[in-house]
Design a protein around this motif. Structure first.
Motif, PDB file in Angstrom:
ATOM      1  N   GLY A 230     -14.126 -11.239  -5.992  1.00  0.00           N
ATOM      2  CA  GLY A 230     -15.102 -12.270  -5.654  1.00  0.00           C
ATOM      3  C   GLY A 230     -15.592 -12.173  -4.220  1.00  0.00           C
ATOM      4  N   GLU A 231     -16.211 -13.238  -3.785  1.00  0.00           N
ATOM      5  CA  GLU A 231     -16.823 -13.307  -2.459  1.00  0.00           C
ATOM      6  C   GLU A 231     -15.765 -13.435  -1.369  1.00  0.00           C
ATOM      7  OE1 GLU A 231     -20.148 -13.324   0.007  1.00  0.00           O
ATOM      8  OE2 GLU A 231     -20.164 -13.182  -2.168  1.00  0.00           O
ATOM      9  N   GLY A 232     -15.682 -12.420  -0.526  1.00  0.00           N
ATOM     10  CA  GLY A 232     -14.823 -12.504   0.649  1.00  0.00           C
ATOM     11  C   GLY A 232     -13.326 -12.373   0.416  1.00  0.00           C
ATOM     12  N   GLN A 233     -12.902 -11.932  -0.741  1.00  0.00           N
ATOM     13  CA  GLN A 233     -11.481 -11.752  -0.995  1.00  0.00           C
ATOM     14  C   GLN A 233     -11.195 -10.305  -1.371  1.00  0.00           C
ATOM     15  OE1 GLN A 233      -9.224 -14.385  -3.434  1.00  0.00           O
ATOM     16  NE2 GLN A 233     -10.505 -16.149  -2.942  1.00  0.00           N
ATOM     17  N   VAL A 234     -10.166  -9.754  -0.734  1.00  0.00           N
ATOM     18  CA  VAL A 234      -9.731  -8.402  -1.046  1.00  0.00           C
ATOM     19  C   VAL A 234      -8.221  -8.443  -1.231  1.00  0.00           C
ATOM     20  CG1 VAL A 234      -9.585  -6.019  -0.239  1.00  0.00           C
ATOM     21  CG2 VAL A 234     -11.603  -7.384   0.297  1.00  0.00           C
ATOM     22  N   LEU A 235      -7.753  -7.863  -2.304  1.00  0.00           N
ATOM     23  CA  LEU A 235      -6.320  -7.784  -2.587  1.00  0.00           C
ATOM     24  C   LEU A 235      -5.860  -6.351  -2.389  1.00  0.00           C
ATOM     25  CD1 LEU A 235      -6.306  -9.807  -5.924  1.00  0.00           C
ATOM     26  CD2 LEU A 235      -5.810 -10.669  -3.656  1.00  0.00           C
ATOM     27  N   PHE A 236      -4.686  -6.193  -1.788  1.00  0.00           N
ATOM     28  CA  PHE A 236      -4.072  -4.879  -1.650  1.00  0.00           C
ATOM     29  C   PHE A 236      -2.591  -5.075  -1.401  1.00  0.00           C
ATOM     30  CE2 PHE A 236      -5.532  -6.175   2.516  1.00  0.00           C
ATOM     31  CZ  PHE A 236      -4.526  -5.805   3.391  1.00  0.00           C
ATOM     32  N   GLU A 237      -1.849  -4.001  -1.448  1.00  0.00           N
ATOM     33  CA  GLU A 237      -0.414  -4.048  -1.172  1.00  0.00           C
ATOM     34  C   GLU A 237      -0.105  -3.150   0.003  1.00  0.00           C
ATOM     35  OE1 GLU A 237       2.053  -3.157  -4.531  1.00  0.00           O
ATOM     36  OE2 GLU A 237       1.183  -4.765  -5.743  1.00  0.00           O
ATOM     37  N   ILE A 238       0.894  -3.575   0.778  1.00  0.00           N
ATOM     38  CA  ILE A 238       1.411  -2.723   1.840  1.00  0.00           C
ATOM     39  C   ILE A 238       2.896  -2.511   1.574  1.00  0.00           C
ATOM     40  CG2 ILE A 238      -0.306  -3.304   3.592  1.00  0.00           C
ATOM     41  CD1 ILE A 238       1.686  -5.258   4.821  1.00  0.00           C
ATOM     42  N   GLU A 239       3.396  -1.388   2.067  1.00  0.00           N
ATOM     43  CA  GLU A 239       4.804  -1.077   1.870  1.00  0.00           C
ATOM     44  C   GLU A 239       5.375  -0.452   3.135  1.00  0.00           C
ATOM     45  OE1 GLU A 239       5.427   1.924  -1.171  1.00  0.00           O
ATOM     46  OE2 GLU A 239       3.428   2.695  -0.821  1.00  0.00           O
ATOM     47  N   HIS A 240       6.693  -0.648   3.284  1.00  0.00           N
ATOM     48  CA  HIS A 240       7.401  -0.051   4.418  1.00  0.00           C
ATOM     49  C   HIS A 240       8.846   0.138   3.999  1.00  0.00           C
ATOM     50  CE1 HIS A 240       9.547  -0.063   8.326  1.00  0.00           C
ATOM     51  NE2 HIS A 240       8.535   0.727   8.649  1.00  0.00           N
ATOM     52  N   GLU A 241       9.303   1.363   4.034  1.00  0.00           N
ATOM     53  CA  GLU A 241      10.686   1.714   3.678  1.00  0.00           C
ATOM     54  C   GLU A 241      11.116   1.120   2.345  1.00  0.00           C
ATOM     55  OE1 GLU A 241      13.108   0.611   7.034  1.00  0.00           O
ATOM     56  OE2 GLU A 241      12.312   2.246   8.257  1.00  0.00           O
ATOM     57  N   GLY A 242      10.246   1.253   1.340  1.00  0.00           N
ATOM     58  CA  GLY A 242      10.568   0.824  -0.017  1.00  0.00           C
ATOM     59  C   GLY A 242      10.251  -0.628  -0.330  1.00  0.00           C
ATOM     60  N   ALA A 243      10.006  -1.457   0.653  1.00  0.00           N
ATOM     61  CA  ALA A 243       9.656  -2.854   0.415  1.00  0.00           C
ATOM     62  C   ALA A 243       8.137  -2.973   0.294  1.00  0.00           C
ATOM     63  CB  ALA A 243      10.164  -3.729   1.553  1.00  0.00           C
ATOM     64  N   ARG A 244       7.680  -3.734  -0.714  1.00  0.00           N
ATOM     65  CA  ARG A 244       6.244  -3.895  -0.953  1.00  0.00           C
ATOM     66  C   ARG A 244       5.852  -5.352  -0.832  1.00  0.00           C
ATOM     67  NH1 ARG A 244       4.482   0.127  -5.790  1.00  0.00           N
ATOM     68  NH2 ARG A 244       2.461  -0.747  -5.294  1.00  0.00           N
ATOM     69  N   LEU A 245       4.607  -5.574  -0.404  1.00  0.00           N
ATOM     70  CA  LEU A 245       4.101  -6.933  -0.223  1.00  0.00           C
ATOM     71  C   LEU A 245       2.647  -6.995  -0.667  1.00  0.00           C
ATOM     72  CD1 LEU A 245       4.543  -9.828   1.024  1.00  0.00           C
ATOM     73  CD2 LEU A 245       3.633  -8.861   3.145  1.00  0.00           C
ATOM     74  N   ALA A 246       2.345  -7.960  -1.535  1.00  0.00           N
ATOM     75  CA  ALA A 246       0.960  -8.189  -1.955  1.00  0.00           C
ATOM     76  C   ALA A 246       0.258  -8.985  -0.856  1.00  0.00           C
ATOM     77  CB  ALA A 246       0.933  -8.966  -3.264  1.00  0.00           C
TER      78      ALA A 246
ATOM     79  N   TYR B  76       4.263 -13.336  15.407  1.00  0.00           N
ATOM     80  CA  TYR B  76       5.326 -12.351  15.522  1.00  0.00           C
ATOM     81  C   TYR B  76       5.058 -11.162  14.598  1.00  0.00           C
ATOM     82  CZ  TYR B  76       7.784 -16.023  17.944  1.00  0.00           C
ATOM     83  OH  TYR B  76       8.125 -16.988  18.832  1.00  0.00           O
ATOM     84  N   TYR B  77       5.325  -9.970  15.070  1.00  0.00           N
ATOM     85  CA  TYR B  77       5.130  -8.737  14.321  1.00  0.00           C
ATOM     86  C   TYR B  77       6.369  -8.470  13.476  1.00  0.00           C
ATOM     87  CZ  TYR B  77       4.485  -3.739  13.620  1.00  0.00           C
ATOM     88  OH  TYR B  77       4.355  -2.496  13.074  1.00  0.00           O
ATOM     89  N   GLN B  78       6.195  -8.290  12.192  1.00  0.00           N
ATOM     90  CA  GLN B  78       7.291  -8.026  11.265  1.00  0.00           C
ATOM     91  C   GLN B  78       6.933  -6.831  10.388  1.00  0.00           C
ATOM     92  OE1 GLN B  78      10.034 -10.204  11.011  1.00  0.00           O
ATOM     93  NE2 GLN B  78       9.176 -11.394  12.680  1.00  0.00           N
ATOM     94  N   THR B  79       7.947  -6.108   9.945  1.00  0.00           N
ATOM     95  CA  THR B  79       7.719  -5.135   8.884  1.00  0.00           C
ATOM     96  C   THR B  79       7.826  -5.889   7.563  1.00  0.00           C
ATOM     97  OG1 THR B  79      10.050  -4.551   8.662  1.00  0.00           O
ATOM     98  CG2 THR B  79       8.736  -3.262  10.246  1.00  0.00           C
ATOM     99  N   VAL B  80       7.435  -5.256   6.469  1.00  0.00           N
ATOM    100  CA  VAL B  80       7.485  -5.904   5.163  1.00  0.00           C
ATOM    101  C   VAL B  80       8.919  -6.344   4.843  1.00  0.00           C
ATOM    102  CG1 VAL B  80       7.094  -5.595   2.693  1.00  0.00           C
ATOM    103  CG2 VAL B  80       5.491  -4.615   4.331  1.00  0.00           C
TER     104      VAL B  80
ATOM    105  N   VAL C 119       2.278  -8.878   9.810  1.00  0.00           N
ATOM    106  CA  VAL C 119       3.129  -7.977   9.046  1.00  0.00           C
ATOM    107  C   VAL C 119       2.437  -6.625   8.947  1.00  0.00           C
ATOM    108  CG1 VAL C 119       2.225  -8.747   6.808  1.00  0.00           C
ATOM    109  CG2 VAL C 119       4.479  -7.728   6.918  1.00  0.00           C
ATOM    110  N   ALA C 120       3.242  -5.567   9.079  1.00  0.00           N
ATOM    111  CA  ALA C 120       2.688  -4.218   9.098  1.00  0.00           C
ATOM    112  C   ALA C 120       3.321  -3.357   8.019  1.00  0.00           C
ATOM    113  CB  ALA C 120       2.916  -3.578  10.463  1.00  0.00           C
ATOM    114  N   GLY C 121       2.539  -2.427   7.523  1.00  0.00           N
ATOM    115  CA  GLY C 121       3.016  -1.471   6.546  1.00  0.00           C
ATOM    116  C   GLY C 121       1.897  -0.504   6.193  1.00  0.00           C
ATOM    117  N   ASP C 122       2.187   0.406   5.290  1.00  0.00           N
ATOM    118  CA  ASP C 122       1.197   1.383   4.825  1.00  0.00           C
ATOM    119  C   ASP C 122       0.551   0.862   3.546  1.00  0.00           C
ATOM    120  OD1 ASP C 122       1.936   3.084   6.913  1.00  0.00           O
ATOM    121  OD2 ASP C 122       3.480   4.056   5.699  1.00  0.00           O
ATOM    122  N   VAL C 123      -0.760   1.014   3.436  1.00  0.00           N
ATOM    123  CA  VAL C 123      -1.471   0.562   2.246  1.00  0.00           C
ATOM    124  C   VAL C 123      -1.024   1.409   1.055  1.00  0.00           C
ATOM    125  CG1 VAL C 123      -3.731   0.261   1.166  1.00  0.00           C
ATOM    126  CG2 VAL C 123      -3.446  -0.189   3.617  1.00  0.00           C
TER     127      VAL C 123
END
Length: 155
Positions: free
Chosen positions: A67-83, A33-37, A54-58
């Motif tokens: 490390g190998e094969g791991q990337v961390l970033f955050e996305i946000e949508h309308e003030g809500a942020r998600l690691a 299912y497609y969700q916003t943050v 889940v969708a949002g802006d980086v």
């Protein structure tokens, strides 16, 4: 002969039931299912472990390799942020840059972060519409910003 035919019908029925069960299980596993943050966070603990998209802006400045094969970033949508922690085997798209629209597929962890096994990214807008620069009120396109790659990474 009659007993042989009954066994055949029973075997064919069990086979068809097994195939139908596999189809249903595959369909359930494949749908995400497609969700916003904000929608994901509003689901609370009920979202943990479920396969979701889940969708949002980086969020600018949050992309880092761990490390190998791991990337961390955050996305946000309308003030809500998600690691988001990407742990997939495929390389991330080149369009995963600051302010790009991203869709992460995976599951919510108990700590509130999101573990993604697949990430899609769409490049931030290549052209900024500037209204009225020529006095006509019509939009005009400005050239791409040097900090934004000029690739088309559409969904």
């Amino acid at each position: 002969m009659r007993g042989g035919r009954g066994k055949f019908v029973l075997g064919a029925g069990l086979f068809a039931l097994g195939v139908a069960g596999l189809l249903v299980a595959g369909f359930e596993e494949g749908k995400a299912y497609y969700q916003t943050v904000g929608e994901l966070q509003a689901m609370g603990p009920g979202a943990e472990g479920r396969r979701l998209r889940v969708a949002g802006d980086v969020t600018p400045g949050t992309i880092r390799r761990e490390g190998e094969g791991q990337v961390l970033f955050e996305i946000e949508h309308e003030g809500a942020r998600l690691a988001v922690r990407y742990v997939g085997r495929e390389p991330l798209p080149d369009t995963l840059v600051d302010r790009a629209q991203a869709v992460a597929e995976g599951h919510l962890l108990p700590d509130g972060s999101f573990e993604a096994t697949h990430v899609q990214a769409k490049c931030a807008s290549k052209y900024d519409a500037a209204y009225g620069e020529d006095g006509s009120g019509a939009p005009t396109a400005s050239p791409p910003s040097p900090s934004v790659p000029v690739t088309d990474g559409g969904f």
